[in-house]
Design an enzyme around this catalytic site. Structure first.
Site, PDB file in Angstrom:
ATOM      1  N   THR A 258       0.831  -1.201   0.000  1.00  0.00           N
ATOM      2  CA  THR A 258       0.000   0.000   0.000  1.00  0.00           C
ATOM      3  C   THR A 258       0.870   1.258   0.000  1.00  0.00           C
ATOM      4  OG1 THR A 258      -1.770  -1.147   1.182  1.00  0.00           O
ATOM      5  CG2 THR A 258      -1.759   1.262   1.316  1.00  0.00           C
TER       6      THR A 258
ATOM      7  N   ASN B  75      -6.124  -8.657  -8.119  1.00  0.00           N
ATOM      8  CA  ASN B  75      -6.133  -9.451  -6.896  1.00  0.00           C
ATOM      9  C   ASN B  75      -7.441 -10.210  -6.671  1.00  0.00           C
ATOM     10  OD1 ASN B  75      -6.658  -6.515  -6.611  1.00  0.00           O
ATOM     11  ND2 ASN B  75      -7.440  -7.106  -4.610  1.00  0.00           N
TER      12      ASN B  75
ATOM     13  N   THR C 223      14.464   4.622  10.311  1.00  0.00           N
ATOM     14  CA  THR C 223      15.441   3.550  10.464  1.00  0.00           C
ATOM     15  C   THR C 223      14.966   2.296   9.742  1.00  0.00           C
ATOM     16  OG1 THR C 223      16.144   4.454  12.573  1.00  0.00           O
ATOM     17  CG2 THR C 223      16.667   2.133  12.174  1.00  0.00           C
TER      18      THR C 223
ATOM     19  N   CYS D 215     -17.443  -6.945   1.424  1.00  0.00           N
ATOM     20  CA  CYS D 215     -18.207  -7.040   2.670  1.00  0.00           C
ATOM     21  C   CYS D 215     -17.306  -7.182   3.884  1.00  0.00           C
ATOM     22  CB  CYS D 215     -19.127  -8.247   2.637  1.00  0.00           C
ATOM     23  SG  CYS D 215     -20.407  -8.104   1.402  1.00  0.00           S
TER      24      CYS D 215
HETATM   25  C1  LIG Z   1      -2.389  -6.935  -1.069  1.00  0.00           C
HETATM   26  C2  LIG Z   1      -2.358  -5.952  -2.161  1.00  0.00           C
HETATM   27  C3  LIG Z   1      -1.905  -4.635  -1.945  1.00  0.00           C
HETATM   28  C4  LIG Z   1      -1.568  -4.116  -0.568  1.00  0.00           C
HETATM   29  O1  LIG Z   1      -0.364  -4.623  -0.058  1.00  0.00           O
HETATM   30  P1  LIG Z   1      -0.141  -4.520   1.531  1.00  0.00           P
HETATM   31  O2  LIG Z   1       1.292  -4.903   1.722  1.00  0.00           O
HETATM   32  O3  LIG Z   1      -1.080  -5.512   2.131  1.00  0.00           O
HETATM   33  O4  LIG Z   1      -0.409  -3.130   1.935  1.00  0.00           O
HETATM   34  C5  LIG Z   1      -1.845  -3.779  -3.016  1.00  0.00           C
HETATM   35  N1  LIG Z   1      -2.206  -4.178  -4.255  1.00  0.00           N
HETATM   36  C6  LIG Z   1      -2.624  -5.423  -4.505  1.00  0.00           C
HETATM   37  C7  LIG Z   1      -2.978  -5.807  -5.896  1.00  0.00           C
HETATM   38  C8  LIG Z   1      -2.729  -6.349  -3.474  1.00  0.00           C
HETATM   39  O5  LIG Z   1      -3.173  -7.575  -3.735  1.00  0.00           O
END
Ligand SMILES: *Cc1c(COP(=O)(O)O)cnc(C)c1O
Length: 392
Positions: A74, A153, A239, A327
């Site tokens: 993220t 995803n 860090t 959901c």
């Molecule tokens: C899981 C996911 C994220 C987020 O990654 P995190 O490390 O959980 O914040 C972003 N993009 C896609 C396509 C994901 O599947």
């Protein structure tokens, strides 16, 4: 007798591999140094971070100095999008993305709209595929960034990244891709793909949670993301999380080395699952593309079924999967991805994502399908809509 639980939600997260944990442990204990210090403990930590950077670069065909560590996928997405947007404000204010991106991308783009940027959310076809031609047509003089995910995803669709990369190169527009789901599942080569920025996260490929990385092509202008110390070349202060960085690198090295050997097994499980469900359970449809899809991903809609009930009943039978809908994140809205591929609200609500991974076997596939057949017919017995259709 307690039967073995079946975990088929690897698209949400994966268990950390033993080798990864073993590689990390010394950096919590004896090698605890701060990588920014000059004495021996610090040098040990700095060397570990530097070797991890090499390993990540190698896994995606980049140079070491083009890899920046972050705290999550993220964060990598946020940094890529905001970083390019803020650095190129004088050049233009237009961003192009797709309607099916992860919220890390979509919500960041929506936030930027409030700050005066203009965003085009390109539609996808019934398989969740974006058209490179649409990207080309959307680019204008004001366009400063195209951000399109490598693979989705929820429904697993693999996007035509190379074709989009050719277009953005030709037009001189910066191209970011969220490759979080694709890492470890397919070849990732930033040159072949023609991308300028690429996000990844450790916990989707058997590494630690809270570890991510952003590839930034040399010469691409990106604003620093976190200000403070001089870490990550003055771009992402704080860090270094040495143990997590080591873990992410170990995990991606293993995943890359073993990909060709392991992916076919995932595809076999996926295909058997899809074939059996579509054949043996009526009123079902596959979401996403039949072949251009991630190795472990299956996403199925069951008409006349509430996805959440399906999940709860699967859970009671020892199976951990995911509903295609949002959901679980506390919203009743169906998944934006399923709506974007044209599903009606009620069909989108009855969707299930099963994502296979290293611990699964072909026997698991049979157990899941057998459970599903049973659960789906029980739930449908309670559905007046289904009764009406059945008796027609
Ligand atoms: C899981 C996911 C994220 C987020 O990654 P995190 O490390 O959980 O914040 C972003 N993009 C896609 C396509 C994901 O599947």
């Amino acid at each position: 007798m307690e039967t073995k639980r079946i975990y088929v939600d690897h698209a949400a997260t994966t268990p950390m591999r033993r080798e990864v944990l073993d590689a990390m442990i010394p950096y919590f204990t004896e090698n605890f140094g701060n990588a920014s210090t000059v004495y021996q403990e610090g040098r040990t930590a700095k060397k570990a971070v530097s070797e991890a950077r090499d390993a990540v670069a190698k896994a995606i065909g980049a140079n070491t100095d083009e890899i920046f560590f972050t705290g999550s996928g993220t964060e990598a997405d946020n940094w890529a999008i905001r970083g390019v947007a803020y650095a190129n404000k004088a050049k233009g204010n237009h961003i192009i993305t797709s309607a099916v991106e992860h919220h890390a991308v979509l919500h960041t783009c929506q936030a930027l709209e409030k700050e005066g940027f203009r965003v085009t959310y390109l539609p996808v076809d019934e398989f969740g595929m974006i058209s490179p031609e649409d990207v080309k047509n959307a680019i204008c003089d004001e366009t400063i960034l195209v951000t399109i995910m490598t693979a989705n995803n929820e429904i697993g669709t693999i996007m035509p990244i190379e074709e989009i990369g050719k277009i953005t190169r030709e037009k001189g527009v910066v191209f970011h891709t969220d490759a979080v789901q694709a890492m470890g599942m397919m070849e990732i080569d930033v040159e072949k793909m023609g991308v300028d920025l690429l996000s990844m996260t450790g916990h989707k490929f058997y590494g630690p949670k809270g570890s991510g990385a952003l590839y930034i092509r040399k010469g691409v202008k990106v604003k620093p993301f976190i200000t403070g110390g001089a870490q990550e070349k003055n771009k992402r202060a704080g860090t270094e999380n040495v143990a997590s960085i080591v873990g992410l690198a170990k995990a991606i090295s293993l995943a890359t080395a073993e990909r060709c050997e392991k992916v076919p097994a995932l595809e076999k499980m996926r295909d058997k699952f899809i074939d059996r469900v579509l054949e043996e359970i009526p009123y079902t449809r596959l979401n996403g593309h039949r072949t251009k899809r991630l190795a472990g991903n299956a996403n199925i809609s069951f008409e006349f079924i509430e996805g959440e009930s399906l999940l709860l009943m699967l859970d009671m039978q020892g199976i951990s999967a995911s509903s295609g809908s949002a959901c679980t994140s506390g919203s009743l809205d169906p998944s934006h991805v399923l709506l974007a591929i044209g599903l009606k609200h009620e069909v989108a609500h009855g969707s299930l994502r099963v994502s296979f991974g290293e611990s699964n076997t072909m026997d698991d596939v049979d157990r899941i399908v057998d459970s599903l057949k049973n659960i789906v017919s029980r739930l449908r017995e309670m559905s007046p809509l289904y009764e009406a259709v059945k008796n027609k």
